[in-house]
Write an enzyme that holds these catalytic residues in place. Structure first.
Site, PDB file in Angstrom:
ATOM      1  N   HIS A  33       6.437   5.992   5.151  1.00  0.00           N
ATOM      2  CA  HIS A  33       7.441   6.479   4.187  1.00  0.00           C
ATOM      3  C   HIS A  33       8.473   7.360   4.889  1.00  0.00           C
ATOM      4  CE1 HIS A  33       3.867   6.029   1.373  1.00  0.00           C
ATOM      5  NE2 HIS A  33       4.791   5.333   0.736  1.00  0.00           N
ATOM      6  N   SER A 182      -0.409   2.506   5.356  1.00  0.00           N
ATOM      7  CA  SER A 182      -0.404   2.279   3.911  1.00  0.00           C
ATOM      8  C   SER A 182      -1.150   3.425   3.251  1.00  0.00           C
ATOM      9  CB  SER A 182      -1.135   0.964   3.601  1.00  0.00           C
ATOM     10  OG  SER A 182      -1.545   0.927   2.254  1.00  0.00           O
TER      11      SER A 182
END
Ligand code: PAF
Length: 279
Positions: A33, A182
């Site tokens: 991210h 993830s």
């Protein structure tokens, strides 16, 4: 960096901005991210990151309740990565009434692969992304290539609705052993985490096989699935598709060097992982 929970405050904070770069997330952030946030930062305008665990994209048996809500830690990571505004609405703020209007992506793209195993998933994703776009009104929105099909679906939505936003793909970030980062990797225990690298390795082998025209696709895909099954995984799909529309390539297209992508989703214990590799 400001943390904003209401739409009214967000609109006020962004009034007059026309170069906003937006990174939608469900929180529980990791380096993948943060690389999207740094990419958004480089676009030059203010950077908004949303953190919202979207009930609409989870099936009843999936991990909506279990999904980690880690806002304080996420904010600590976001400030140094270059985020200006964290938009973290409550469910009541984003969905003040049951969301009866929904964005239905085309079955030809959204009902295969992830959509086959998670029916309604992309309707939930498109609906929340469209709504978040209305809230943030970004000029750019950065989506990770790790969720390859999601990126395609969102690109199609933006194009077909003539949304005034440029969808920017962000490269997948991997751990040293190849595992794609993830949020769900956090569910893996130590043994599973060591094993998890097998998914990217299997996709690598599948991608290499794609150019070996002597080997039919169905055979390559079956071998990949068998390999993971033999290691204790439960594969949903391991497949080679055209990058353009995620449909299987013809033999002629394979021979002509059609751009392909190897995509996989498989469960390791209770955790479902997905990954892909362009080839
Ligand atoms: O990729 C995700 O984290 C989610 O699907 C998204 C785009 C934030 C929509 O809820």
């Amino acid at each position: 960096m400001r943390v904003i929970h209401t739409l009214a405050e967000l609109r006020q904070a962004l009034a007059g901005q026309n170069r906003t770069a937006f990174v939608p997330t469900m929180g529980n952030l990791h380096e993948g991210h943060l690389s999207l946030v740094r990419q958004a930062r480089a676009l030059g305008g203010p950077v908004v990151v949303s953190i919202f665990v979207n009930r609409l994209q989870f099936l009843p048996h999936e991990d909506f309740d279990q999904y980690p809500r880690t806002l304080a830690r996420d904010c600590e990571l976001l400030a140094p990565a270059g985020c200006d505004i964290v938009f973290a609405p409550s469910e009541a703020e984003l969905y003040p009434e049951p969301q009866a209007y929904k964005i239905q992506p085309p079955a030809a793209l959204a009902d295969l692969l992830e959509g086959e195993f998670r029916p309604g998933f992309f309707t939930g994703v498109c609906t929340v992304v469209m709504k978040l776009f209305q809230c943030v009104q970004p000029a750019y929105a950065v989506f990770g290539q790790k969720d390859y099909q999601q990126l395609k679906v969102i690109q199609g939505m933006a194009r077909q609705f003539a949304l005034p936003v440029q969808i920017v793909p962000g490269a997948t970030v991997r751990a040293g052993d190849g595992l794609a980062l993830s949020s769900r990797n956090g569910y893996l225990d130590e043994r599973e985490r060591a094993e998890a690298t097998a998914l990217s390795q299997t996709l690598q082998a599948l991608a290499e096989g794609a150019r070996d025209l002597g080997r039919p696709l169905v055979l390559l895909e079956a071998e990949a699935a068998d390999q993971l099954r033999g290691r204790g995984w439960t594969p949903d799909y391991l497949t080679l598709r055209r990058r353009s529309d995620l449909l299987p390539p013809t033999d002629a297209e394979r021979a002509d060097g059609e751009p392909l992508v190897a995509l996989g989703a498989a469960r390791l214990g209770a955790t479902r992982l997905i990954d892909n590799l362009e080839c």
